[in-house]
Design an enzyme around this catalytic site. Sequence first.
Site, PDB file in Angstrom:
ATOM      1  N   SER A   1       0.863  -1.179   0.000  1.00 43.74           N
ATOM      2  CA  SER A   1       0.000   0.000   0.000  1.00 43.74           C
ATOM      3  C   SER A   1       0.896   1.224   0.000  1.00 43.74           C
ATOM      4  CB  SER A   1      -0.881   0.006   1.256  1.00 43.74           C
ATOM      5  OG  SER A   1      -1.488   1.268   1.460  1.00 43.74           O
TER       6      SER A   1
ATOM      7  N   TYR B   1      -1.620  -0.998  10.291  1.00 45.74           N
ATOM      8  CA  TYR B   1      -1.651  -1.196   8.845  1.00 45.74           C
ATOM      9  C   TYR B   1      -0.364  -0.693   8.204  1.00 45.74           C
ATOM     10  CZ  TYR B   1      -3.613  -0.997   4.082  1.00 45.74           C
ATOM     11  OH  TYR B   1      -3.859  -1.154   2.735  1.00 45.74           O
TER      12      TYR B   1
END
Length: 256
Positions: A135, A148
């Site tokens: 990401s 995350y």
Amino acid sequence: MSAGLKRVLVTAGGSGIGRAMAEGFAEAGFQVWITDLNPETLANLPEGWRGTLANAADEASMQALFTEIAEQWGGLEVLCANAGIAGPTALVEDVALQDWRSCVSVNLEGAFLAAKYATPIMKAAKAGSIIVTSSTAGQYGYPNRAPYAAAKWAMVGLTKTLAMELGPFGIRANVICPGAVEGPRMEGVLAREAAAKGMTRDQVYDGYAVGTSMRSFVEAKDIANMAVFLGSDAARLVSGQVIAVDGHTENPDPKV
């Protein structure tokens, strides 16, 4: 080996980015095998596809999956280690340890286990391509998303190490870093961030778009197109790279 005989495994391939990847590889002539945790996404798969109900973060499940792949397919040219979850949206002092562990387990350990069990199959063929879905949170600090971001950064380090270890065996490893991708998963992120920041969903959405040079979210197919390229012979000397597909993120902490 002809393109029609090449084989790809996409973890979490039942929906979202994973499904788009699977469809992209199928269009490119690959045989497709997907995993997912949701049995509904594995029902009525396109003709020729294979699907397995599997937990990417469970070692026994992944070991059994790759044993099945080796027995039924006899090889694997491309692995898309795509399984992931968004994790909690909260300031670091408000993140429960269990939520941290769950996020890191699915994202980082899921990629590790997929690579661990794909590697012997690819080494036997002295060829292969491992594609890890990280990401843009794996490139920047990301307020309110510590678990995350930590997992996605670690996935970059894992993949670069895989590239160094496996290059002598003809195996490539690369990372794709999606930005804000249109779809149900991103809608959940928008809702949680809006609540955490006291903003509306549309304000958060606009902030993400303004934070890119192209002023746009991306679509799952954009990620799939990059994956298909990295899995193809056209990318035969592309390895150890971190490639963002995000419209150029300038501001990872959207504000309006």
